[in-house]
Enzyme design. Structure first.
Site, PDB file in Angstrom:
ATOM      1  N   HIS A  92      75.496 -19.785 146.253  1.00  0.00           N
ATOM      2  CA  HIS A  92      76.774 -20.276 145.730  1.00  0.00           C
ATOM      3  C   HIS A  92      77.641 -19.099 145.334  1.00  0.00           C
ATOM      4  O   HIS A  92      77.174 -18.143 144.721  1.00  0.00           O
ATOM      5  CB  HIS A  92      76.588 -21.188 144.525  1.00  0.00           C
ATOM      6  CG  HIS A  92      77.882 -21.769 144.038  1.00  0.00           C
ATOM      7  ND1 HIS A  92      78.462 -22.881 144.604  1.00  0.00           N
ATOM      8  CD2 HIS A  92      78.741 -21.358 143.070  1.00  0.00           C
ATOM      9  CE1 HIS A  92      79.598 -23.145 144.009  1.00  0.00           C
ATOM     10  NE2 HIS A  92      79.802 -22.238 143.070  1.00  0.00           N
ATOM     11  N   ASP A 170      80.618 -33.734 137.100  1.00  0.00           N
ATOM     12  CA  ASP A 170      81.221 -32.459 137.474  1.00  0.00           C
ATOM     13  C   ASP A 170      82.300 -32.648 138.521  1.00  0.00           C
ATOM     14  O   ASP A 170      83.320 -31.947 138.508  1.00  0.00           O
ATOM     15  CB  ASP A 170      80.165 -31.492 138.003  1.00  0.00           C
ATOM     16  CG  ASP A 170      80.789 -30.184 138.454  1.00  0.00           C
ATOM     17  OD1 ASP A 170      81.336 -29.474 137.584  1.00  0.00           O
ATOM     18  OD2 ASP A 170      80.769 -29.897 139.660  1.00  0.00           O
ATOM     19  N   ARG A 177      89.935 -29.599 136.239  1.00  0.00           N
ATOM     20  CA  ARG A 177      90.107 -28.172 135.951  1.00  0.00           C
ATOM     21  C   ARG A 177      91.106 -27.538 136.909  1.00  0.00           C
ATOM     22  O   ARG A 177      91.875 -26.655 136.535  1.00  0.00           O
ATOM     23  CB  ARG A 177      88.771 -27.438 136.063  1.00  0.00           C
ATOM     24  CG  ARG A 177      87.805 -27.709 134.921  1.00  0.00           C
ATOM     25  CD  ARG A 177      86.404 -27.167 135.255  1.00  0.00           C
ATOM     26  NE  ARG A 177      86.450 -25.760 135.564  1.00  0.00           N
ATOM     27  CZ  ARG A 177      85.641 -25.161 136.456  1.00  0.00           C
ATOM     28  NH1 ARG A 177      84.761 -25.871 137.144  1.00  0.00           N
ATOM     29  NH2 ARG A 177      85.725 -23.871 136.680  1.00  0.00           N
ATOM     30  N   SER A 192      79.438 -26.010 135.904  1.00  0.00           N
ATOM     31  CA  SER A 192      79.853 -26.656 137.143  1.00  0.00           C
ATOM     32  C   SER A 192      78.975 -26.222 138.303  1.00  0.00           C
ATOM     33  O   SER A 192      78.453 -27.051 139.064  1.00  0.00           O
ATOM     34  CB  SER A 192      81.319 -26.333 137.448  1.00  0.00           C
ATOM     35  OG  SER A 192      81.707 -26.865 138.694  1.00  0.00           O
ATOM     36  N   LYS A 196      75.449 -28.847 139.983  1.00  0.00           N
ATOM     37  CA  LYS A 196      75.293 -29.270 141.380  1.00  0.00           C
ATOM     38  C   LYS A 196      74.093 -28.589 142.026  1.00  0.00           C
ATOM     39  O   LYS A 196      73.315 -29.226 142.747  1.00  0.00           O
ATOM     40  CB  LYS A 196      76.557 -28.941 142.172  1.00  0.00           C
ATOM     41  CG  LYS A 196      77.780 -29.752 141.773  1.00  0.00           C
ATOM     42  CD  LYS A 196      78.929 -29.566 142.726  1.00  0.00           C
ATOM     43  CE  LYS A 196      79.499 -28.162 142.724  1.00  0.00           C
ATOM     44  NZ  LYS A 196      80.314 -27.876 141.532  1.00  0.00           N
TER      45      LYS A 196
END
Length: 432
Positions: A92, A170, A177, A192, A196
């Site tokens: 990520h 989220d 956001r 966040s 996930k």
């Protein structure tokens, strides 16, 4: 036993005044927002309070856990290949400008024998989203059922999908956001990302934590803190988690947008592409393979011999995409040319990211549509020679009235000088 009841104004007030939210208050507000009992304007106020006041490590951990518990948690531990459990690993990025790394990285890792369950996101603020980019490919869908994800992991070794039932709290907060100027909060970024990723079923996770002008966190100290926070959140859940701290002062590669970044990713998979995109792709691939115990495999070879490109075709085809169809390009184009000869100086990643957003590649309202063909091509990278009159940037959009705003964003974000700027390392540090 006393039962505590909560209401949104009280929870907001606690954080607004610098207090610490209890576990029960966090559980209540996340559950309430997921079910529509806490309204967008109330969550917006709480997010701004968190942005301004921060969170303790305990609050971040509980907020993350509450978002995981708002939905399903995938478990792919029963999947096998050649009688052995799949080597499930994911990556990520915290978000950058021109950051298309997931697109070549996933097929490289697939070609090396690991499997990637990739819950990806859409654009947030000035940064692009992997799903927006992939959906620029005709027919590609990221809306996959759990059974479909399992089939793809078993069959081809990867699935790139919208989070769906993973951390639905989220998903709502992420969209909020994006339009309330609360994207740059360290606690909100950490929770966040990890809500996930901890729910998607990978057994190892590599984080690309960006720092610089085009990142959500411009301070190296803050980026290090974010990386350490996320690594700790992952390890507390039994996931092998590590992070690379990488430079985001300048855009990655020469293409910034949606379809235009897919085109550049295809160049990388074909064995070419910008050196920085290739470098970061391979560095993250090596970390991912090491995290799941795959050694003796050179990820660079998969780019040279075409196996990574083959795996990308498999992935796109499995998700309905057609790479034979031309990628969209904005119907209108404008250029920025050099007024003098010299050397291209630093290119401000934030300025480029905001220009691309102005062109229509990003969103200004939750759930809004993006222009797949909008974007900016950078013709001269930092340190490259420039000749007076040549094109330095090309802007693309379907709505030409956007050009003035985009040009204004880029103005002052680059310069041509007499000497090349001092080079900076792309990979700053490794955090475990």
């Amino acid at each position: 036993m006393t039962q505590f009841t909560f209401d949104a104004p009280t929870v907001i007030r606690i954080k607004r005044d610098g207090g610490v939210l209890s576990d029960a208050a966090i559980d209540w507000v996340i559950d309430g927002y997921t079910r529509g009992l806490v309204h967008d304007e109330q969550m917006s106020a709480l997010l701004m309070a968190i942005f301004l006041r921060g969170m303790t490590p305990g609050e971040i951990s509980r907020w993350t856990a509450a978002m995981i518990d708002s939905g399903e948690r995938f478990d792919f531990s029963d999947l096998r290949r050649d009688g052995k459990p799949l080597r499930l690993v994911d990556k990520h990025s915290t978000g950058g400008v021109g950051d298309k790394i997931t697109i070549p990285l996933v097929p490289v890792v697939m070609a090396c024998g690991a499997a990637v369950p990739q819950a990806a996101g859409r654009g947030l603020g000035h940064t692009g989203g992997t799903l927006d980019k992939l959906e620029a490919i005709a027919g590609f869908t990221a809306e996959l059922s759990k059974d479909r994800i399992r089939q793809q992991l078993q069959g081809i070794g990867a699935a790139v999908f919208a989070a769906g039932d993973l951390a639905p709290a989220d998903r709502k907060i992420y969209a909020l956001r994006d339009v309330t100027a609360t994207t740059e909060s360290l606690p909100l970024i950490a929770s966040s990302v990890m809500s996930k990723k901890l729910a998607e079923g990978a057994r190892a996770l590599v984080l690309d934590t960006k720092v610089g002008r085009g990142a959500f966190l411009t301070s190296e100290a803050e980026a290090r803190e974010l990386a350490a926070t996320m690594v700790e959140l992952g390890r507390a859940q039994g996931i092998d988690t590590r992070a690379l701290l990488t430079d985001m002062d300048q855009p990655l590669g020469s293409a910034v947008g949606n379809a235009i970044e897919i085109a550049e990713s295809l160049d990388v998979l074909a064995g070419g592409g910008p050196a920085d995109v290739v470098e970061l792709t391979l560095a993250l691939a090596r970390e991912m393979l090491d995290a799941v115990g795959i050694d003796g495999v050179d990820p660079a070879q998969t780019l040279r011999d075409g196996t990574a490109m083959d795996r990308f075709r498999d992935l796109v085809g499995a998700q309905g995409g057609d790479l034979l169809q031309p990628l969209p390009v904005g119907a209108h184009a404008e250029t920025v040319t050099a007024s003098r000869s010299g050397t291209m100086g630093d290119i401000d990643a934030m300025a480029v990211g905001m220009a691309v957003w102005r062109l229509g590649a990003g969103r200004s309202t939750p759930g809004g549509q993006v222009q797949f063909g909008a974007g900016v091509r950078i013709h001269r990278r930092s340190g490259e020679p420039v000749v007076a009159g040549e094109t330095l940037f090309t802007f693309y959009t379907d709505t030409p009235e956007r050009f003035d705003g985009a040009m204004a964003e880029l103005d002052g974000g680059w310069a041509v000088g007499d000497a090349a700027p001092a080079p900076r390392p792309l990979i700053i540090d490794r955090i475990t």
